[in-house]
Motif scaffolding. Structure first.
Motif, mmCIF file in Angstrom:
data_model
loop_
_atom_site.group_PDB
_atom_site.id
_atom_site.type_symbol
_atom_site.label_atom_id
_atom_site.label_comp_id
_atom_site.label_asym_id
_atom_site.label_seq_id
_atom_site.Cartn_x
_atom_site.Cartn_y
_atom_site.Cartn_z
ATOM 1 N N UNK A 167 -5.066 57.637 -7.961
ATOM 2 C CA UNK A 167 -5.305 56.451 -7.142
ATOM 3 C C UNK A 167 -6.361 56.737 -6.083
ATOM 4 N N UNK A 168 -7.140 55.717 -5.821
ATOM 5 C CA UNK A 168 -8.144 55.764 -4.768
ATOM 6 C C UNK A 168 -7.702 54.786 -3.698
ATOM 7 N N UNK A 169 -7.518 55.278 -2.473
ATOM 8 C CA UNK A 169 -6.978 54.398 -1.441
ATOM 9 C C UNK A 169 -8.037 53.422 -0.948
ATOM 10 N N UNK A 170 -7.629 52.502 -0.129
ATOM 11 C CA UNK A 170 -8.548 51.463 0.329
ATOM 12 C C UNK A 170 -9.080 51.729 1.730
ATOM 13 N N UNK A 171 -9.166 53.032 2.080
ATOM 14 C CA UNK A 171 -9.748 53.364 3.383
ATOM 15 C C UNK A 171 -11.256 53.506 3.305
ATOM 16 N N UNK A 172 -11.769 53.509 2.081
ATOM 17 C CA UNK A 172 -13.197 53.687 1.890
ATOM 18 C C UNK A 172 -13.605 55.137 1.664
ATOM 19 N N UNK A 173 -12.651 56.050 1.776
ATOM 20 C CA UNK A 173 -13.001 57.452 1.599
ATOM 21 C C UNK A 173 -13.136 57.842 0.134
ATOM 22 N N UNK A 174 -12.542 57.051 -0.767
ATOM 23 C CA UNK A 174 -12.617 57.303 -2.216
ATOM 24 C C UNK A 174 -11.967 58.608 -2.624
ATOM 25 N N UNK A 175 -11.028 59.110 -1.839
ATOM 26 C CA UNK A 175 -10.298 60.303 -2.261
ATOM 27 C C UNK A 175 -9.404 59.937 -3.428
#
Lengths: 112, 111
Positions: free
Chosen positions: A91-99
């Motif tokens: 999963x890629x979170x929605x903080x914009x970091x694309x971790x």
């Protein structure tokens, strides 16, 4: 920490059958991705589904996403022996970091 | 298109020794990740770079692990000193728009 958890941990099927793997996650996401890993090799990207999408197809792969249940499923149709591998959701979170945060994987064995 | 290159493929060291891994991402990919994958588990993010800046290193054991990405291209990951529990595959990945491309990894065995 692991974000996604795949279910089942291991799956054994016969060639030609369909294989379904599930992934549950905990926090809000931007997108969810599925990867395949053959023994001793790196991960190969299979498919990406965005948080505003519900279903996506790629060849013999079908992915669904239910953001209300925080879950996704990967369906492999007409399985082949070459599909034997470990499958991970990330999963890629929605903080914009694309971790990308990976689950623990499902080990699929397709018997010829 | 060349993929993500990693070296070495395999490394065996004794505990308390130091080791370094190298990664060359796909050209143009601004995001670079280092993951640790212990046998039977999923990859765990160690550090994420955006160009040459660190975005996330919250799970990097900073007392022994360090990483750098000079000029926003190649990256090195170092362990000093190594412990037995560091035995794992270290995966490097790069990304441009969300989809990550992985290298073959470096299998580290600490004895």
């Amino acid at each position: 920490s692991q974000q996604g958890e795949e279910d089942p941990q291991a799956l054994s099927i016969q060639e030609g059958e369909n294989a379904t793997m599930n992934c549950s996650y905990k926090t809000s996401i931007n997108n969810l991705q599925w990867y395949r890993q053959n023994s001793g090799r790196g991960l190969v990207h299979l498919i990406l589904i965005r948080s505003n999408e519900r279903e996506k197809h790629s060849g013999r792969l079908r992915v669904t996403l239910d953001t209300s249940k925080k879950s996704s499923s990967l369906l492999i149709t007409a399985s082949r022996a070459a599909d034997t591998a470990s499958y991970f959701c990330a999963t890629s979170d929605n903080t914009g970091r694309r971790a990308l945060t990976f689950g623990s994987g499902t080990r699929l064995q397709v018997q010829p | 298109e060349a993929g993500v290159a990693q070296s070495p493929r395999y490394k065996i060291i004794e505990k308390r020794q130091s080791v370094a891994f190298w990664c060359n991402p796909i050209s143009g990919h601004a995001t670079l990740y280092w993951y640790q994958q212990i046998l039977g588990q999923g990859p765990k993010l160690l550090i994420q770079f955006q160009n040459n800046g660190v975005v996330d290193d919250s799970q990097l054991p900073k007392d022994r692990f360090s990483a750098e990405r000079l000029k926003g291209v190649d990256s090195t990951l170092k362990i000093q000193p190594a412990k037995l529990e560091d035995s794992a595959v270290y995966l490097c990945a790069s990304s441009w728009d969300g989809e990550a491309f992985f290298g073959q990894g470096t299998r580290l065995t600490v004895v």
